[in-house]
Design a protein around this motif. Structure first.
Motif, PDB file in Angstrom:
ATOM      1  N   GLN A 114      65.644  38.592  46.642  1.00 25.42           N
ATOM      2  CA  GLN A 114      64.032  39.570  46.462  1.00 25.42           C
ATOM      3  C   GLN A 114      63.082  38.972  46.322  1.00 25.42           C
ATOM      4  OE1 GLN A 114      64.787  42.605  43.614  1.00 25.42           O
ATOM      5  NE2 GLN A 114      64.514  43.849  44.662  1.00 25.42           N
ATOM      6  N   ASP A 115      62.090  39.008  47.146  1.00 26.82           N
ATOM      7  CA  ASP A 115      60.878  38.788  46.909  1.00 26.82           C
ATOM      8  C   ASP A 115      60.062  39.181  45.398  1.00 26.82           C
ATOM      9  OD1 ASP A 115      58.247  37.541  47.299  1.00 26.82           O
ATOM     10  OD2 ASP A 115      57.316  38.614  48.730  1.00 26.82           O
ATOM     11  N   PRO A 116      59.834  38.119  44.777  1.00 27.29           N
ATOM     12  CA  PRO A 116      59.481  38.340  43.156  1.00 27.29           C
ATOM     13  C   PRO A 116      57.676  39.210  43.479  1.00 27.29           C
ATOM     14  CG  PRO A 116      59.704  36.000  43.830  1.00 27.29           C
ATOM     15  CD  PRO A 116      60.074  36.508  44.869  1.00 27.29           C
ATOM     16  N   ASP A 117      57.337  38.717  44.736  1.00 26.11           N
ATOM     17  CA  ASP A 117      56.135  39.993  44.251  1.00 26.11           C
ATOM     18  C   ASP A 117      56.313  41.634  43.885  1.00 26.11           C
ATOM     19  OD1 ASP A 117      53.871  38.617  43.894  1.00 26.11           O
ATOM     20  OD2 ASP A 117      53.834  38.087  46.140  1.00 26.11           O
ATOM     21  N   MET A 146      54.909  32.995  32.748  1.00 24.96           N
ATOM     22  CA  MET A 146      55.195  34.152  33.912  1.00 24.96           C
ATOM     23  C   MET A 146      54.461  33.691  34.966  1.00 24.96           C
ATOM     24  SD  MET A 146      55.240  38.085  32.524  1.00 24.96           S
ATOM     25  CE  MET A 146      53.521  37.693  31.392  1.00 24.96           C
ATOM     26  N   LEU A 147      53.900  32.297  34.729  1.00 24.34           N
ATOM     27  CA  LEU A 147      53.589  31.737  36.281  1.00 24.34           C
ATOM     28  C   LEU A 147      54.186  30.387  36.752  1.00 24.34           C
ATOM     29  CD1 LEU A 147      49.624  31.941  35.659  1.00 24.34           C
ATOM     30  CD2 LEU A 147      49.998  32.687  37.795  1.00 24.34           C
ATOM     31  N   ASN A 148      53.582  30.512  37.780  1.00 21.42           N
ATOM     32  CA  ASN A 148      54.321  28.402  38.363  1.00 21.42           C
ATOM     33  C   ASN A 148      53.917  28.164  39.174  1.00 21.42           C
ATOM     34  OD1 ASN A 148      55.987  29.527  39.734  1.00 21.42           O
ATOM     35  ND2 ASN A 148      57.518  29.679  39.748  1.00 21.42           N
ATOM     36  N   ASP A 149      53.712  26.754  39.408  1.00 19.16           N
ATOM     37  CA  ASP A 149      52.898  26.609  40.975  1.00 19.16           C
ATOM     38  C   ASP A 149      53.166  27.753  42.088  1.00 19.16           C
ATOM     39  OD1 ASP A 149      52.389  23.813  39.481  1.00 19.16           O
ATOM     40  OD2 ASP A 149      53.693  23.091  40.626  1.00 19.16           O
ATOM     41  N   GLU A 150      54.176  27.852  42.314  1.00 19.22           N
ATOM     42  CA  GLU A 150      54.092  28.732  43.449  1.00 19.22           C
ATOM     43  C   GLU A 150      53.647  29.482  43.334  1.00 19.22           C
ATOM     44  OE1 GLU A 150      58.337  31.157  45.545  1.00 19.22           O
ATOM     45  OE2 GLU A 150      58.981  29.728  44.232  1.00 19.22           O
ATOM     46  N   ILE A 151      53.507  30.605  42.421  1.00 20.75           N
ATOM     47  CA  ILE A 151      52.638  32.292  41.958  1.00 20.75           C
ATOM     48  C   ILE A 151      51.845  31.454  41.808  1.00 20.75           C
ATOM     49  CG2 ILE A 151      52.827  33.595  40.228  1.00 20.75           C
ATOM     50  CD1 ILE A 151      56.009  33.433  40.068  1.00 20.75           C
ATOM     51  N   TYR A 152      50.633  30.203  41.372  1.00 19.52           N
ATOM     52  CA  TYR A 152      49.913  30.923  41.323  1.00 19.52           C
ATOM     53  C   TYR A 152      49.161  29.778  42.576  1.00 19.52           C
ATOM     54  CZ  TYR A 152      45.302  28.722  39.450  1.00 19.52           C
ATOM     55  OH  TYR A 152      43.621  28.376  39.696  1.00 19.52           O
ATOM     56  N   GLY A 153      50.037  29.458  43.800  1.00 16.76           N
ATOM     57  CA  GLY A 153      49.950  28.477  44.823  1.00 16.76           C
ATOM     58  C   GLY A 153      49.785  30.440  46.098  1.00 16.76           C
ATOM     59  N   ARG A 154      50.410  31.388  45.782  1.00 18.22           N
ATOM     60  CA  ARG A 154      50.568  32.366  46.071  1.00 18.22           C
ATOM     61  C   ARG A 154      48.770  33.394  45.918  1.00 18.22           C
ATOM     62  NH1 ARG A 154      55.146  35.309  44.944  1.00 18.22           N
ATOM     63  NH2 ARG A 154      56.217  33.978  44.678  1.00 18.22           N
ATOM     64  N   ILE A 155      48.859  32.734  44.617  1.00 16.71           N
ATOM     65  CA  ILE A 155      47.423  33.745  44.682  1.00 16.71           C
ATOM     66  C   ILE A 155      46.048  33.369  45.121  1.00 16.71           C
ATOM     67  CG2 ILE A 155      45.581  34.413  42.006  1.00 16.71           C
ATOM     68  CD1 ILE A 155      48.810  34.027  40.691  1.00 16.71           C
ATOM     69  N   GLU A 165      41.594  41.420  45.449  1.00 15.01           N
ATOM     70  CA  GLU A 165      41.421  42.379  44.337  1.00 15.01           C
ATOM     71  C   GLU A 165      43.494  41.620  44.226  1.00 15.01           C
ATOM     72  OE1 GLU A 165      41.234  44.985  41.219  1.00 15.01           O
ATOM     73  OE2 GLU A 165      39.896  43.940  42.368  1.00 15.01           O
ATOM     74  N   ALA A 166      44.033  41.561  45.203  1.00 11.79           N
ATOM     75  CA  ALA A 166      45.127  41.756  45.013  1.00 11.79           C
ATOM     76  C   ALA A 166      45.403  40.368  44.387  1.00 11.79           C
ATOM     77  CB  ALA A 166      45.927  41.563  47.148  1.00 11.79           C
ATOM     78  N   ALA A 167      44.580  39.899  44.398  1.00 11.57           N
ATOM     79  CA  ALA A 167      45.444  38.130  43.701  1.00 11.57           C
ATOM     80  C   ALA A 167      45.171  38.431  42.231  1.00 11.57           C
ATOM     81  CB  ALA A 167      44.042  37.296  43.982  1.00 11.57           C
ATOM     82  N   ALA A 168      43.707  39.700  41.506  1.00 14.00           N
ATOM     83  CA  ALA A 168      43.561  39.431  40.124  1.00 14.00           C
ATOM     84  C   ALA A 168      45.250  40.964  39.978  1.00 14.00           C
ATOM     85  CB  ALA A 168      42.412  40.221  40.311  1.00 14.00           C
ATOM     86  N   THR A 169      45.198  41.056  40.611  1.00 13.69           N
ATOM     87  CA  THR A 169      47.142  42.396  40.297  1.00 13.69           C
ATOM     88  C   THR A 169      47.842  41.039  40.130  1.00 13.69           C
ATOM     89  OG1 THR A 169      45.804  44.056  41.286  1.00 13.69           O
ATOM     90  CG2 THR A 169      47.844  44.035  41.311  1.00 13.69           C
ATOM     91  N   ALA A 170      47.698  40.215  41.021  1.00 14.20           N
ATOM     92  CA  ALA A 170      48.951  39.097  41.000  1.00 14.20           C
ATOM     93  C   ALA A 170      48.642  38.488  39.667  1.00 14.20           C
ATOM     94  CB  ALA A 170      49.048  38.830  41.711  1.00 14.20           C
ATOM     95  N   LEU A 171      47.904  38.104  39.061  1.00 11.77           N
ATOM     96  CA  LEU A 171      47.708  37.099  38.211  1.00 11.77           C
ATOM     97  C   LEU A 171      47.748  38.146  36.528  1.00 11.77           C
ATOM     98  CD1 LEU A 171      46.882  34.531  36.714  1.00 11.77           C
ATOM     99  CD2 LEU A 171      43.851  35.501  37.468  1.00 11.77           C
ATOM    100  N   THR A 172      47.716  39.487  37.001  1.00 13.54           N
ATOM    101  CA  THR A 172      47.547  39.980  35.120  1.00 13.54           C
ATOM    102  C   THR A 172      49.224  40.519  35.040  1.00 13.54           C
ATOM    103  OG1 THR A 172      47.288  42.043  37.241  1.00 13.54           O
ATOM    104  CG2 THR A 172      45.675  41.589  35.742  1.00 13.54           C
ATOM    105  N   PHE A 185      38.431  34.842  36.128  1.00 14.35           N
ATOM    106  CA  PHE A 185      39.483  34.364  36.468  1.00 14.35           C
ATOM    107  C   PHE A 185      38.907  33.922  38.267  1.00 14.35           C
ATOM    108  CE2 PHE A 185      42.799  31.373  37.526  1.00 14.35           C
ATOM    109  CZ  PHE A 185      42.426  30.061  36.633  1.00 14.35           C
ATOM    110  N   ILE A 186      39.707  35.290  39.008  1.00 16.24           N
ATOM    111  CA  ILE A 186      39.493  34.615  39.916  1.00 16.24           C
ATOM    112  C   ILE A 186      38.416  34.502  40.926  1.00 16.24           C
ATOM    113  CG2 ILE A 186      39.696  36.066  42.528  1.00 16.24           C
ATOM    114  CD1 ILE A 186      42.474  34.707  41.252  1.00 16.24           C
ATOM    115  N   ALA A 187      37.009  35.035  39.802  1.00 12.77           N
ATOM    116  CA  ALA A 187      35.959  34.373  40.620  1.00 12.77           C
ATOM    117  C   ALA A 187      35.093  32.772  40.479  1.00 12.77           C
ATOM    118  CB  ALA A 187      34.515  35.218  39.619  1.00 12.77           C
ATOM    119  N   LEU A 188      36.233  32.071  39.537  1.00 16.55           N
ATOM    120  CA  LEU A 188      35.520  30.854  39.662  1.00 16.55           C
ATOM    121  C   LEU A 188      36.863  30.377  40.646  1.00 16.55           C
ATOM    122  CD1 LEU A 188      36.067  30.936  35.783  1.00 16.55           C
ATOM    123  CD2 LEU A 188      33.366  30.618  36.964  1.00 16.55           C
ATOM    124  N   LEU A 189      37.345  30.818  41.169  1.00 17.81           N
ATOM    125  CA  LEU A 189      38.285  30.019  42.179  1.00 17.81           C
ATOM    126  C   LEU A 189      37.519  30.170  43.818  1.00 17.81           C
ATOM    127  CD1 LEU A 189      42.233  31.471  41.676  1.00 17.81           C
ATOM    128  CD2 LEU A 189      41.007  28.923  41.359  1.00 17.81           C
TER     129      LEU A 189
END
Length: 191
Positions: A114-117, A146-155, A165-172, A185-189
């Motif tokens: 299953q997709d983690p999202d 609850m974060l790893n390289d893969e999830i942070y890469g998706r964000i 908005e989807a990136a911020a939701t995924a991060l929370t 945090f997303i604004a800095l990315l």
């Protein structure tokens, strides 16, 4: 009349060479089409799935770490060396993996993962992952198990594609921060 014979012979020889070259190229294209190597996957999601299936777990993790860090050339090189695919195929595969992130699937598991999202509760890892973003004098850090390289890469991919908005939701979802903190945090990315 004799002055035109030599240029005419040269013209005939060049035309014959071009015709033979075109015939050889068309035979190669026909042979590669028959072998199935010249027709790459046109669906980028299928291309991403097929590309992810060729990687070991460590290669998969390192590739997504490079994608998350914005090191596309290093990611292409890693994929190229790991799979022995051609350079263009490696570029296309890494592009598809960046646009359509794929979870690692072990070759032994026959049932789809299953997709983690899609999960209501994110997976907890035995380590804390630190994500750091800075712009100018402002630096923010998110630390979560609850974060790893893969999830942070998706964000980061969501941020690059403009879906803030989807990136911020995924991060929370994958950390213990508020939506407001995630947006900061997303604004800095954003580049």
């Amino acid at each position: 009349m004799e002055s035109l014979v030599i240029p005419a012979l040269i013209l005939v020889v060049v035309a014959a060479a071009v015709a033979l070259g075109a015939r050889a190229v068309s035979r190669r294209v026909a042979a590669s089409n028959a072998a199935g190597t010249a027709a790459p996957a046109t669906d980028p999601v299928e291309l991403a799935r097929a590309a992810a299936a060729k990687l070991t777990e460590d290669q998969h993790r390192r590739l997504y770490a490079l994608i998350a860090q914005g090191q596309a050339m290093a990611a292409i090189k890693l994929y190229y060396e790991a799979t022995d695919a051609g350079l263009r195929a490696s570029r296309d595969a890494v592009g598809a993996l960046a646009a359509h992130p794929q979870p690692y699937r072990s070759p032994a598991s026959a049932e789809p993962v299953q997709d983690p999202d899609d999960d209501d509760t994110p997976q907890r890892f035995p380590y804390r992952y630190r994500a750091i973003a800075s712009k100018g004098d402002v630096t923010r850090e998110v630390s979560s198990n609850m974060l790893n390289d893969e999830i942070y890469g998706r964000i980061r991919t969501l941020v690059r594609s403009g879906d803030i908005e989807a990136a911020a939701t995924a991060l929370t979802k994958h950390s213990d921060i508020t939506l407001k903190q995630a947006r900061e945090f997303i604004a800095l990315l954003e580049d």
